[in-house]
Design an enzyme around this catalytic site. Sequence first.
Site, short mmCIF file in Angstrom:
data_model
loop_
_atom_site.label_atom_id
_atom_site.label_comp_id
_atom_site.label_asym_id
_atom_site.label_seq_id
_atom_site.Cartn_x
_atom_site.Cartn_y
_atom_site.Cartn_z
N ARG A 61 0.84 -1.14 0.06
CA ARG A 61 -0.14 0.00 0.13
C ARG A 61 0.82 1.43 0.01
NH1 ARG A 61 -2.18 1.28 4.89
NH2 ARG A 61 -3.09 -1.15 4.75
N TYR A 114 -13.20 19.05 -13.96
CA TYR A 114 -13.61 17.59 -14.04
C TYR A 114 -14.71 17.30 -13.14
CZ TYR A 114 -13.44 12.57 -14.03
OH TYR A 114 -13.89 11.17 -13.97
N ASP A 186 -4.41 20.08 -12.24
CA ASP A 186 -4.62 18.78 -12.82
C ASP A 186 -4.24 18.75 -14.05
OD1 ASP A 186 -6.04 16.71 -14.12
OD2 ASP A 186 -7.58 16.55 -12.69
N LYS A 211 -5.90 8.18 -18.69
CA LYS A 211 -6.20 8.86 -19.91
C LYS A 211 -4.76 8.66 -20.82
CE LYS A 211 -9.83 9.87 -17.50
NZ LYS A 211 -10.25 11.06 -16.76
C1 LIG Z 1 -10.46 11.36 -15.62
C2 LIG Z 1 -10.23 12.65 -14.91
C3 LIG Z 1 -10.06 12.69 -13.56
C4 LIG Z 1 -10.14 11.48 -12.70
O1 LIG Z 1 -9.38 10.37 -12.91
P1 LIG Z 1 -9.96 8.97 -12.71
O2 LIG Z 1 -8.64 8.26 -13.03
O3 LIG Z 1 -11.14 8.53 -13.45
O4 LIG Z 1 -10.32 8.79 -11.18
C5 LIG Z 1 -9.62 13.68 -12.95
N1 LIG Z 1 -9.19 15.00 -13.80
C6 LIG Z 1 -9.45 14.83 -15.08
C7 LIG Z 1 -9.20 16.30 -15.96
C8 LIG Z 1 -9.94 13.82 -15.69
O5 LIG Z 1 -10.06 13.79 -17.11
#
Ligand SMILES: *Cc1c(COP(=O)(O)O)cnc(C)c1O
Length: 399
Positions: A61, A114, A186, A211
Amino acid sequence: MQEKAKARGFATRAIHEGYDPLSYHGALNPPVFLTSTYAFDSADTGSARFAGKAEGYIYSRVGNPTVSILETRLAALEEGEAALATSSGMGALTAVIWTLLKSGDEIVADIMLYGCTFGLLEHHIGRFGVKVLFADLTDPSKLKAAIGPRTRMVITETPSNPNMRIIDIADIAEICRKSGVLLVVDNTYCTPYLQRPITLGADIVVHSATKYLGGHGDLIAGAVVASKAHIEQFRFTGIKELNGACISAFDAFLILRGLKTLNLRMDRHCSTAERLAVDLEGHPNVERVYYPGLDSHPQKAVARRQMRAMGGMIALELRGGLAAGRAFMDGVQLATRAVSLGDAETLVQHPASMTHATYDPDERSSHGFTDGLIRLSIGLEDYEDIRADLMGALDRIGR
Ligand SMILES: *Cc1c(COP(=O)(O)O)cnc(C)c1O
């Protein structure tokens, strides 16, 4: 005097950083350490590791050798001191927020986020006594006005999801620095190949590695890049004791594999999207295209300053609003109707009813996007085929 070794190029780091095949029997690819726990050679070693006085793994973890390679590589690509890989992008964000904030603290967040980030900030975190103010961070004076004595953190994305607004990272980083507030960016939409917020003054970068970093739509994962001190806290408080959002070694391996082609994939996503944005803008059924590479984008100058290329995401407003948007989505044949982004496949989705259903209709309009907006994640298929599919679906609207 010894000259400082010149940092190797992005692609070289994405392929090699953090792993020496000769340290593992010459294996070209890193081993996947599928283990939950680690043997101590003595009771003393065990207690020294727990006390943080000896290097070494304790429990997966908080650390795993495959995951460590990924973390070293991500830190090198973002040009940050250290990184923490997590089980999802939301796991990365909550590890940061829950570790650093306490009841009474305030967050300033951009109005466009998001959907699940917005859901957390708007609907849930208030229960823990943390207040959130939303401000339009494309206007830095609004950030200055929103920061108060209890503000601890500013959270933003750029380009913002879903409507591709651009936030000037260096500008807001300067305001945050002067106010003693941490800036969290982000960077999912850009990846470190297109934009490196830490080099522009941000303190903490979070990612959904689901992504572009993974890039193949076969996993859910996230990451945080920050100072060594912050990453230690996120690891030993955030992941270890607050949210438990650790990544599996197997997913870490898949992301390492994805990273090897990150720059090639991003170049292709960007060059195809750039051409398609122009094509789409010229179609009579299109009201507006949101893409930072277009001359019509209000913040194109900021985008060109802070991004290497303009990304693979496009948002569309169609003439005829929501009904036209739905007809367009049902009309595509090559593109896949699905949420997520950054995959080899072109994906099309409708934020108001899907990823951003966490915003109610009033919030959507006051935060600046309409119910008719369609979001496209441009894939790696041939430009001509994606173009024919999207233009065909546009031609068929209302017929
Ligand atoms: C998909 C996404 C998230 C969340 O990520 P997960 O891996 O689905 O938890 C956060 N910020 C952005 C810009 C995203 O596209």
